[in-house]
Write an enzyme that holds these catalytic residues in place. Structure first.
Site, mmCIF file in Angstrom:
data_model
loop_
_atom_site.group_PDB
_atom_site.id
_atom_site.type_symbol
_atom_site.label_atom_id
_atom_site.label_comp_id
_atom_site.label_asym_id
_atom_site.label_seq_id
_atom_site.Cartn_x
_atom_site.Cartn_y
_atom_site.Cartn_z
ATOM 1 N N CYS A 2 -28.565 12.405 27.755
ATOM 2 C CA CYS A 2 -27.624 13.105 26.601
ATOM 3 C C CYS A 2 -26.759 12.027 25.960
ATOM 4 C CB CYS A 2 -26.926 14.103 27.309
ATOM 5 S SG CYS A 2 -26.046 13.932 28.467
ATOM 6 N N HIS B 4 -20.192 16.223 23.748
ATOM 7 C CA HIS B 4 -19.898 14.913 24.354
ATOM 8 C C HIS B 4 -19.324 13.954 23.315
ATOM 9 C CE1 HIS B 4 -21.810 15.913 28.098
ATOM 10 N NE2 HIS B 4 -22.932 15.078 28.238
#
Lengths: 329, 329
Positions: free
Chosen positions: A122, A231
């Site tokens: 990710c 994130h």
């Protein structure tokens, strides 16, 4: 009509994959597979089936959203059934026979698959979405990156840790080694003998493969923060050629899957609350490193939804490209 | 007995200064000064007095804990009264006649004062406490730093923003440009024309002065995180000489004011929840950058209480050294 199975359909990424299939307009017969524990559960119009040796009969494509060990167990069954798998686990990402793909960057690598295509980590996807234009224009050599990773990156347990600790600061952590509420934890994954975590190695190892840049160096510090979703990453990049920031911004403003969010005087920059529950990676705080008058060092800040573009949306994009390629073949 | 006044005694740093005077065993007559609004308030055995032109008569030392504009207003009054001021504002830090001091690093600079000694920026103190041994052993040239700064760094309003948003995510921010609960904000201070914030320049400008290293380069990205107290920093450092990490760890394990918190295999590394409400700066995650086989690049993670060592404790340490020097003179 083709048949698509989602293996691990009841997890956060698996559930998101089903949503992304709808959003990206992929029409197919759908089968949802999960462990015996989840079998019988109803999701939209589908009943979750237990993932067994026979699950993949009649299935054309599999979206894999299971942990590494579970993935390694069912992968031979999917291969025996002749499926092509787009897998989100890290089990096969560095296998030389397995393309590792971010469609905006290296979609053509899909064609080299031998039954498995891997979806990258990710944080790696989010950083590369922010950096690949810079790489194509100026050739990235070294990257120094510090991540701010959301608790949902550790799945339901990560969310539960933060929820529980907001109510009771003494609540025992389940997903993380320490309390995450009102804290930051500079550890994601396990440490090697050099004091570097498994998560910190991924951006270099996977970045080299995706960008076809075997010399790329990435020094990463991965940190968990008390954010539910998305994130963020603070990145400093050294390039071979001098960077023209205006040209880079112009390029980023048209880059597929990217939103240039860079108007600091008006307090506009990437932040996780803005990037959650959507597919774009936001890029901003673009600036020259004042220590390098040759303009070969720049810094930026980026953020993206790690369950969507960092996992499910990217995997479904790969699948969509693959199905188009198969149709044209 | 000497007389010490705390200017701005009712703020977070001022209140902490009073506590630190007790903790560091400084015996003196104490006067607490603040704005008219706070005059009359009782703190321990003292009644807060309004800070006026006449406040500094009979005062030997002043601990300054006011904003820049207020500090600039009362500083001439303190100077006229012949006080020596240890000031926490940024108003005079880069003035060439004003020593800028972290006592563990450059206590001798105190002797050069002409009535004012400045206390450095909080993130700068914490980073330099983590780095000065490395600098003395191997000569630091370039630093790339990303900070994780607590809301209390923005004072009572910063704390209130996080408190309010935990109850109501829609609560209007007061201290920050955006909501901070479950978010990270890559802006502290105001932006210059190069896209760099005032806070991001401080570590280079102040670091050069404190370390007596006019060539030091610092590329900083300052980020606010939803942590109540203690700033953390992810730092990558390039040195002139090759680093011996074992020798560095040995040195750090004896370094005054530092705690080597570096046993990653047992999940031991610096974290803000561990460093709050105490004076040590924790240093850990020490490792070589794998991209540099010459061992001239290392990374680390550090954390420290920005109200204590980042502000009040450091100022009171400076005052204590100053009083000892004055006694010996």
């Amino acid at each position: 009509m083709k048949t698509i199975a989602i293996a691990g359909a009841t997890g956060a990424v698996g559930a998101q994959m089903l949503e992304c299939l709808h959003e990206q307009g992929i029409e197919a017969n759908i089968r949802l597979l999960a462990s015996a524990r989840s079998a019988g559960k109803q999701i939209e119009d589908w009943t979750v089936e237990e993932l067994t040796e026979d699950s993949f009969k009649g299935v054309d494509y599999v979206l894999g959203a299971c942990e590494n060990d579970v993935t390694k167990k069912w992968m031979p069954w999917a291969q025996k059934a002749g499926c092509v798998v787009v897998d989100n686990s890290s089990a096969f990402r560095l296998d030389e026979n397995v393309p590792l793909v971010v469609p905006e960057i290296n979609a053509e690598d899909i064609r080299k698959h031998q039954g498995i295509i891997s979806n990258p980590n990710c944080s790696t996807i989010i950083a590369l979405m922010a950096m690949h234009d810079l790489h194509e224009l100026y050739n990235i050599q070294d990257v120094i990156c510090t991540t701010f990773q959301a608790v949902s990156g550790a799945g339901v347990k990560g969310l539960r840790d933060l929820e529980n600790q907001l109510k009771d600061p003494e609540a025992t952590p389940e997903a993380f080694a320490h309390p995450i509420a009102f804290n930051v934890i500079p550890q994601i994954g396990s440490f090697d003998e050099n004091g570097i975590t498994s998560e910190e190695w991924k951006m270099q190892n996977e970045g080299r493969k995706i960008l076809h840049a075997p010399e790329l160096n990435v020094n990463c510090t991965c940190v968990r923060v008390p954010v539910w979703r998305s994130h963020s990453e603070s990145i400093t990049i050294r390039t071979e050629k001098p960077v023209d920031l205006d040209a880079l911004k112009e390029r980023l403003s048209h880059s597929e899957g990217v939103k240039l969010q860079d108007d600091p005087e008006n307090n506009v920059y990437p932040m996780p609350i803005d990037t959650s529950n959507q597919d774009l990676v936001y890029v901003g705080r673009l600036r020259y490193d004042p220590a390098d008058p040759t303009h070969r060092t720049v810094s930026l800040f980026c953020a993206g939804d790690q369950i969507r573009k960092g996992a499910a949306s990217n995997a479904v994009q790969i699948l969509k490209k693959l199905m188009e390629m198969d149709e044209q073949a």
